[in-house]
Each structure stands twice: as structure tokens, then as C-alpha cells.
Motif scaffolding. Structure first.
Motif, PDB file in Angstrom:
ATOM      1  N   UNK A  68      29.499  11.454  -1.639  1.00 51.15           N
ATOM      2  CA  UNK A  68      29.259  10.959  -2.986  1.00 51.15           C
ATOM      3  C   UNK A  68      29.546   9.467  -3.084  1.00 51.15           C
ATOM      4  N   UNK A  69      30.634   9.016  -2.466  1.00 53.32           N
ATOM      5  CA  UNK A  69      30.967   7.598  -2.501  1.00 53.32           C
ATOM      6  C   UNK A  69      29.899   6.761  -1.812  1.00 53.32           C
ATOM      7  N   UNK A  70      29.446   7.232  -0.652  1.00 55.33           N
ATOM      8  CA  UNK A  70      28.399   6.497   0.055  1.00 55.33           C
ATOM      9  C   UNK A  70      27.121   6.453  -0.775  1.00 55.33           C
ATOM     10  N   UNK A  71      26.772   7.594  -1.415  1.00 53.46           N
ATOM     11  CA  UNK A  71      25.560   7.618  -2.230  1.00 53.46           C
ATOM     12  C   UNK A  71      25.672   6.694  -3.438  1.00 53.46           C
ATOM     13  N   UNK A  72      26.832   6.698  -4.123  1.00 52.34           N
ATOM     14  CA  UNK A  72      27.015   5.838  -5.293  1.00 52.34           C
ATOM     15  C   UNK A  72      26.956   4.371  -4.893  1.00 52.34           C
ATOM     16  N   UNK A  73      27.604   4.006  -3.813  1.00 52.72           N
ATOM     17  CA  UNK A  73      27.539   2.624  -3.347  1.00 52.72           C
ATOM     18  C   UNK A  73      26.109   2.221  -3.001  1.00 52.72           C
ATOM     19  N   UNK A  74      25.373   3.152  -2.362  1.00 54.75           N
ATOM     20  CA  UNK A  74      23.984   2.833  -2.037  1.00 54.75           C
ATOM     21  C   UNK A  74      23.152   2.654  -3.292  1.00 54.75           C
TER      22      UNK A  74
END
Length: 403
Positions: A27-33
């Protein structure tokens, strides 16, 4: 002092595991992306607006040519038009920013949901494996976990776990059966000895040589059973000391036939040796003789009267020793269990023609001794009738035992 009865097991609070960590990470990687993509998209939109600034009449420092005299043919816009165009520009900027924020929020929610779903699918087999390990540790042996449909490492791990539990269940059943068989085989001679001794003590049987001979026979049976169990455990555990040396299979079979000539004659069995050519092999002579004796004892017990053929030949770099009788052979359900411990194909024929008792471990010991020397022992029903045991040994042997 009262003893406290154990209550139901308390449910332990589990710490956040792999599933929670993977969900947060994805989720963190997706939000940052998504944030990075939105930032770059809004920046690109603003640069396009700046490039179209003269056409949209949204200059930061006035309109070209108008601050410096301008063009008489193109009069500057009036204040109302300028205000309307500026309002349109601000509306475009607000719409772009709002769309970017909404897209970022929806993408973040979607990313969290997809991450939770994916990590759940990834970690579900691992959770099942952990629960299965706990159940296995608790003593449950007939345990089979659902196999994932996807052909990946988790599927292979689950299949390996199921095979492990199947093997453990088989070993547990075999161990229980072994203990029961040992107890039964020990109980029978002990019961006979007890009844004989009590009968002698009560004066029902005289204390003579015949009674002592019966007791001596039961003691020999117990000693033979204990010796066979020890030999089998050493051979299967790799702790049996072996000393292989070059031998000739034909000479070994001829020596065995000479040693069994008297017993075979009393049982009505004719021993025939077929070894026209040298059959070199490497084996421990004592253990090889013990193996062949067990096979020949089995033939005398179940095939008498009749003929027993002993043959030796060399095939594909191995020497093959064969013991074949002309008896009834194996029944359909007996062949697969021929080498099991304490298994007897006919419970009523547990003694050989000379009255010597069988421990039920002869064939199991024969296979264990053969495999300990790098060989192979197989059994089958001969096409022309009778049971046939084939012993394959390498020409060059190896020493097995403790260092």
C-alpha cells in the motif's frame, strides 16, 4: 491441597505477521507511486498552460507588445474580458488539481484493497502451514492441507508438507504395529515358559529332560528374536560393521548347499546349484551367508517337499544370486508384504520342518543386510511356479559401519 483443573486454552494475541507487513508495504509503495504520478501530471499540465499563455491571455507580466506600445491593429482586451479569461484559467487550474487529488485518493484506496487481497492470497497457504505444524506437533498425523491451485513455490511447499504428514502417519502406524508384533512374539514363548514352570512347580509335569528341552527351546526362540531385532536395527541404522571382500557367487551357493544338505534331505527338499560360469562379487562373507540362509530357510519352510534352485550369474556389472522354490508361491496380497517385519504369509506355518521357530524377521533382515552392502533384494512369483528371490550385488563393494 486442591489441584487446579486445566481450563480451556487461552487465545493468544498474535502479533502483526507477514500478511500485515506485506499489505502495508504494498500500500505504501502504491500510494507513493500515485502521489509521484499525480505530482508529475499536475506539473506537466501547468507547463502546458504556461506554453499556451499567449493564446489563453494569462500572462504573468502583461501581454506581448502591449506594455511596450503594442500593436495598433491589435488593441489590448478590455478589463472585463481580461477578468473573464483570468477566471477561466483559475478554473482550469482548480479542476486539474481537484482531479489529481481525487485520482490520488481513489488510487490509494484501490491500492490498499488490492494489496490486502493479494497478500491474503499469498500468505493463506503459509498460515495453513503454520497451523498444520502446530497440529502436527500436537500429535495429529493424518493431516492433509488444501493444495493451492497456482503452480508455484507455495504449492510445492504444501505438497511436501502433505507428503511429510503421510510418511509420518505411515511410520506411526508401522511403529505401533511393530510394538504390537514384538509384544505378541515375546508374550507367546514367555507364556509357554510360565505355564511349563508352574506345571512343574505344581507337580503336574515332571522335572525331566523333556520338560527342560521344551523350556530350552523357548529360551532359544527369545534369544533368536532379540538377536534378529538387534541385527535389523543395526543394518537399517547404518551402524553394522561390514568387511567386504572379493567372492565367487557360485562357490558361496555350493558351500551353502553342502551346509544345508542334511536339513534339506530331512525336509524332502532337493537343492540344485546352477553356476556354470564365475560370478564375481564383493560382499561381507558372513552377512552374505546370513542373507542366503534366511532365504533358504524361508524356502524350506514354505516349499517343502520339492526342489529349490540356487543360481548365480553376472548381468550388467552386477552379480545375481537367485533362490527359487517350486512351492505354491506368493498369494496376491502376500507379495507386497514379503519383507515386512513379523509378517508371515501363513500363520499356521511358523515353524520349519525341523520344529525350529521363526522370528518373522528373516526376510526383513535379508533385505536390510543386502541394502547395507549396496545391493538389492527382490521377490516375485516365477512364471513357471514357485517363489523366487533375486539378490543383486555389485562387483566392487563398500564398507558400511561406524567410523
Amino acid at each position: 491441597m486442591s489441584r487446579r483443573l486445566p481450563g480451556p486454552p487461552r487465545r493468544r494475541h498474535r502479533r502483526p505477521g507477514l500478511r500485515a507487513r506485506l499489505t502495508r508495504t504494498f500500500a505504501l509503495v502504491a500510494v507513493l507511486a500515485v502521489l509521484l504520478t499525480s505530482f508529475l501530471t499536475v506539473g506537466a499540465a501547468f507547463r502546458v498552460i504556461a506554453a499556451l499563455n499567449p493564446e489563453l491571455a494569462l500572462p504573468e507580466g502583461g501581454f506581448p507588445g502591449w506594455d511596450e506600445g503594442g500593436d495598433a491593429a491589435t488593441p489590448p482586451p478590455d478589463p472585463e474580458t481580461l477578468a473573464r479569461w483570468q477566471e477561466v484559467g483559475e478554473t482550469v487550474v482548480r479542476n486539474i488539481v481537484r482531479s489529481a487529488v481525487q485520482a490520488a485518493a481513489l488510487s490509494a484506496l484501490l491500492a490498499v484493497g488490492v494489496a490486502a487481497l493479494v497478500t491474503r492470497q499469498l500468505t493463506r497457504p503459509l498460515v495453513r502451514l503454520a497451523e498444520g505444524a502446530d497440529r502436527l506437533r500436537g500429535g495429529e498425523r493424518d493431516l492433509q492441507l488444501p493444495v493451492p491451485r497456482r503452480r508455484d513455490e507455495l504449492r510445492d511447499l504444501t505438497l511436501a508438507f502433505n507428503e511429510l504428514t503421510t510418511g509420518l502417519a505411515r511410520q506411526e502406524a508401522w511403529r505401533r504395529g511393530l510394538v504390537a508384533d514384538i509384544a505378541h512374539d515375546l508374550r507367546t514363548p514367555l507364556a509357554v515358559m510360565r505355564s511349563e514352570i508352574e506345571a512343574m512347580q505344581d507337580g503336574l509335569h515332571p522335572l525331566d529332560e523333556a520338560g527342560l528341552a521344551r523350556l530350552h527351546g523357548e529360551v532359544l526362540l527369545l534369544a533368536r528374536l532379540v538377536t534378529d531385532l538387534r541385527t535389523l536395527s543395526l543394518a537399517e541404522g547404518g551402524a553394522l560393521s561390514l568387511h567386504p571382500r572379493p567372492l565367487d557367487g557360485g562357490e558361496v551357493l555350493r558351500a551353502l548347499a553342502d551346509a544345508y544338505a542334511s536339513r534339506a534331505s530331512e525336509a524332502g527338499v532337493t537343492l540344485r546349484v546352477h553356476a556354470p560360469h564365475p560370478a564375481p562379487l564383493s560382499a561381507d562373507p558372513d552377512r552374505l551367508t546370513q542373507t542366503l540362509r534366511n532365504l533358504l530357510d524361508n524356502a524350506l519352510r514354505y516349499a517343502a517337499p520339492g526342489a529349490v534352485d540356487l543360481s548365480a550369474d553376472s548381468v550388467d556389472g552386477h552379480t545375481r544370486l537367485t533362490v527359487r522354490d517350486h512351492g505354491p508361491g506368493f498369494r496376491p496380497g502376500d507379495l507386497a508384504r514379503a519383507f515386512e517385519r513379523f509378517y508371515r504369509a501363513d500363520a499356521s506355518r511358523t515353524r520349519d520342518p525341523q520344529g525350529r521357530a521363526s522370528s518373522g524377521l528373516g526376510l526383513a533382515i535379508a533385505r536390510a543386510l543386502t541394502e547395507a552392502q549396496g545391493g538389492e533384494l527382490t521377490a516375485r512369483n516365477h512364471p513357471e511356479g514357485g517363489a523366487e528371490f533375486t539378490l543383486r550385488l555389485p562387483v566392487e563393494g563398500r564398507t558400511t559401519g561406524p567410523p
